[in-house]
Design an enzyme around this catalytic site. Sequence first.
Site, mmCIF file in Angstrom:
data_model
loop_
_atom_site.group_PDB
_atom_site.id
_atom_site.type_symbol
_atom_site.label_atom_id
_atom_site.label_comp_id
_atom_site.label_asym_id
_atom_site.label_seq_id
_atom_site.Cartn_x
_atom_site.Cartn_y
_atom_site.Cartn_z
ATOM 1 N N ARG A 76 1.229 -25.410 6.774
ATOM 2 C CA ARG A 76 2.058 -24.367 7.391
ATOM 3 C C ARG A 76 2.937 -23.673 6.362
ATOM 4 O O ARG A 76 3.222 -22.476 6.496
ATOM 5 C CB ARG A 76 2.926 -24.992 8.483
ATOM 6 C CG ARG A 76 2.149 -25.444 9.695
ATOM 7 C CD ARG A 76 2.940 -26.412 10.545
ATOM 8 N NE ARG A 76 2.193 -26.862 11.712
ATOM 9 C CZ ARG A 76 2.476 -27.946 12.405
ATOM 10 N NH1 ARG A 76 3.500 -28.716 12.059
ATOM 11 N NH2 ARG A 76 1.737 -28.284 13.436
ATOM 12 N N GLY A 94 -4.624 5.753 13.048
ATOM 13 C CA GLY A 94 -5.413 6.351 14.110
ATOM 14 C C GLY A 94 -6.765 5.689 14.243
ATOM 15 O O GLY A 94 -6.909 4.471 14.098
ATOM 16 N N GLU A 122 -2.591 -24.303 13.070
ATOM 17 C CA GLU A 122 -1.506 -25.056 12.434
ATOM 18 C C GLU A 122 -0.233 -25.035 13.296
ATOM 19 O O GLU A 122 0.879 -25.002 12.802
ATOM 20 C CB GLU A 122 -1.175 -24.497 11.035
ATOM 21 C CG GLU A 122 -2.365 -24.209 10.150
ATOM 22 C CD GLU A 122 -3.110 -25.453 9.723
ATOM 23 O OE1 GLU A 122 -2.731 -26.545 10.127
ATOM 24 O OE2 GLU A 122 -4.088 -25.314 8.974
#
Length: 395
Positions: free
Chosen positions: A254, A350, A374
């Site tokens: 993490r 766009g 995680e």
Amino acid sequence: MTQPTRPRPVAPLDLLDVDSLLTEQERDVQRTVRRFCSDRVRPHVADWFAAGDLPVRDLAREMGGLGLLGMHLQGYGCAGTSAVEYGLACLELEAADSGVRSLVSVQGSLAMYALHAYGSEEHKQEWLPRMAAGEAIGCFGLTEPDHGSDPGGMRTRARRDGPDWVLDGTKAWITNGSVADVAVVWARTEDGVRGFVVPTDTPGFTATPVPRKLSLRASVTAELALDGVRLPAGAELPGARGLAGPLGCLTEARFGIVFGAVGAARDCVETALAYTAEREVFDRPLAGYQLTQRKLADMTVALGTSMLLALHLGRLKDAGRLRPEQVSVGKLNNVREALAVAREARTLLGANGITLDYPVMRHASNLESVLTYEGTSEVHTLVVGQALTGHSAFR
């Protein structure tokens, strides 16, 4: 009358002078990984994403040559870098693609870290040097089809049969699973959860790639099946007892995500800035409109604050003071902000924003997975809530 000189645009992270917070060695690591991604990943990643594949072994050998695999670990052929240096490497890898960063994270912060932190000396000597060089690929078998956020409910079992262990069960959503040489598999035993080193050529072990993914397509994901997989007694990780073992590995992974998400956001902001500067609407650059500048400003503020948070957590980790709930703050904030940035960048591009000619939709798609793996945002929210209140809301 002469026209006033237009101010020179600044790069998004230069707005807060983030570079001044880094050491020269940290900047050198970041530049090296950025060059690697520019030369080796960016020219091909859209095609890999479209094909739903990644040349894991080729990339791993090249990454191993640069010292990127298990780079924050000490000894056994690992580079032994600082946490911040590792984080900056993750940032640059994920700026190219989340799947490429996942390859490095799973190899180094899950499989290699588990062996380094909990394995026997025999495990370390057998696997870590080859994994650091990219000659052997590892995966991490924790998540199961019915048990993701609650690993304590795992059904994979390991039972004693004489001196051996026999493993049965299924693991899901395993990065590198179908190309791995070794799997670190977590299973329930009579004495609680234990980790096991499983060479993937062991009879009874199979890995099946997950088809039809719409996210992390430039990544190899598999389901692992263990059907009577027989292992010697020495296959058990001696230093891991209970869920603290796999959860410690997840905290490592993490941490890389905290920085990696910043990379994805930065790539989206830089793409939006370049596109709106060149795209003309009603006879003037799109970047000259107030609504556009508001979007760009909001995106850049989110990027800058996420980067400062990542650096702060990295300094805490290098000082040995980083706590798991602080990593949860970083992942919760930075992935959430990166996904918002990617979605906003898409609006500025766009219709062009939905194609693989530009990276923003690919980042947005990948970040939908990063938001979940995680530890989901909901889980990290409850981790932070428990830290604040002292009450667990999990059960």
